[in-house]
Design a protein around this motif. Sequence first.
Motif, PDB file in Angstrom:
ATOM      1  N   VAL A 168     -63.871  47.207 -92.341  1.00  0.00           N
ATOM      2  CA  VAL A 168     -62.606  46.574 -93.048  1.00  0.00           C
ATOM      3  C   VAL A 168     -61.673  47.849 -93.377  1.00  0.00           C
ATOM      4  N   THR A 169     -62.377  48.949 -93.714  1.00  0.00           N
ATOM      5  CA  THR A 169     -61.541  50.062 -94.363  1.00  0.00           C
ATOM      6  C   THR A 169     -61.669  51.185 -92.988  1.00  0.00           C
ATOM      7  N   ASN A 170     -61.655  50.634 -91.924  1.00  0.00           N
ATOM      8  CA  ASN A 170     -61.601  51.673 -90.603  1.00  0.00           C
ATOM      9  C   ASN A 170     -62.787  52.736 -90.901  1.00  0.00           C
ATOM     10  N   THR A 171     -63.703  52.320 -91.061  1.00  0.00           N
ATOM     11  CA  THR A 171     -64.963  53.271 -91.246  1.00  0.00           C
ATOM     12  C   THR A 171     -64.589  54.324 -92.311  1.00  0.00           C
ATOM     13  N   CYS A 211     -69.127  42.253 -96.738  1.00  0.00           N
ATOM     14  CA  CYS A 211     -67.479  42.776 -97.198  1.00  0.00           C
ATOM     15  C   CYS A 211     -66.844  41.795 -97.895  1.00  0.00           C
ATOM     16  N   GLN A 212     -66.851  40.326 -97.363  1.00  0.00           N
ATOM     17  CA  GLN A 212     -66.145  39.380 -97.974  1.00  0.00           C
ATOM     18  C   GLN A 212     -66.233  39.372 -99.676  1.00  0.00           C
ATOM     19  N   ASN A 213     -67.337  39.802-100.197  1.00  0.00           N
ATOM     20  CA  ASN A 213     -67.585  39.447-101.536  1.00  0.00           C
ATOM     21  C   ASN A 213     -67.910  40.733-102.247  1.00  0.00           C
ATOM     22  N   GLY A 214     -67.682  41.920-101.494  1.00  0.00           N
ATOM     23  CA  GLY A 214     -67.747  43.195-101.946  1.00  0.00           C
ATOM     24  C   GLY A 214     -69.111  43.508-102.497  1.00  0.00           C
TER      25      GLY A 214
END
Length: 319
Positions: A160-163, A203-206
């Motif tokens: 999500v943060t571009n690795t 990732c969706q829930n951190g």
Amino acid sequence: MDASGVTVFGSGFTPDGRYLACSDNFGQVGIWNMEYYLFQNSNWVHDNETKTEALETISTNSNLGAGVEKDFLLKAHKTPIYSIAVTENFLITGADEEIKGWKTPWMNQGSTSSNAKSDVDGGGNAVGKCLFELKTPQLEGLRGSLSPWAETNGIAVDEVTNTKYVFSAAGDGNAYCWDLETQKVLTTFSGHSDYLHCISLICQNGLIATGSEDGTCKLWDRRAKQNCVATLELDESPGREKVVTCTAADSEGNWLSFGGQDSKGFGRFRVIHVASRSLIQTSQTERHMSCVQTLDYSEGSGGETNLVCGGDSFDIEHW
């Protein structure tokens, strides 16, 4: 790659499915251009001339480097590579003492690193470009003594943060969040009583999930340091045999599965609903007598979510 005495510890496909990378006990990574093999063995290309043209097109566009048609062998570490992560931007390998990131055949030619260094094999031939190297922190003991560097048994990458962030599961019982820009540890997740086998991102829930030799799967809030939000048991019975070897989350972040060996020495996995931490399913099967070794989610043709399970048997189960 000579298969004599080789044990494959890790594998992964690129996001587009064009390349397969596998790591072994000799510190090597083999990379295969799957387009070549799929066309080579395809039954739907009946015209030999068309098939030859297709193979030539693949070879021309594969970016495998001069003189290499379909395969690529990287001597990445001097020790076994226990974990591997394949991303759109690079390949990451985890070994006994360090984690390395590599330039790969599928990378955009413009993707470079200011501190990149060439990794050279024993024959003096450049076999890849090491973009970064991360050393797992040494734990401090009595009178300032330091522990050996721990092996990296699992790697997860935040796409999500571009690795930008990489997460690792280490043999010292800790999980680590790395910032690739600074190449330093941002967060250490401590709480397991034995070494870690695996790590997954939700990732969706951190959240991150870790599985350990201590028989538990822990959920951590990656946004808060040292915040373990749940400890999940593979079974409720006491026993030394319990171990969690694998974790997997579905693409929507709704379901988490973790598996391994239960207190009676049987293979078992559990499925929980992430938001509520509710147990949805427990499965123990004699076909995985000793241990569940791998879990992964797949999407069915009708849009349903399925779970694939493999272990110490000849079967792969589809749930």
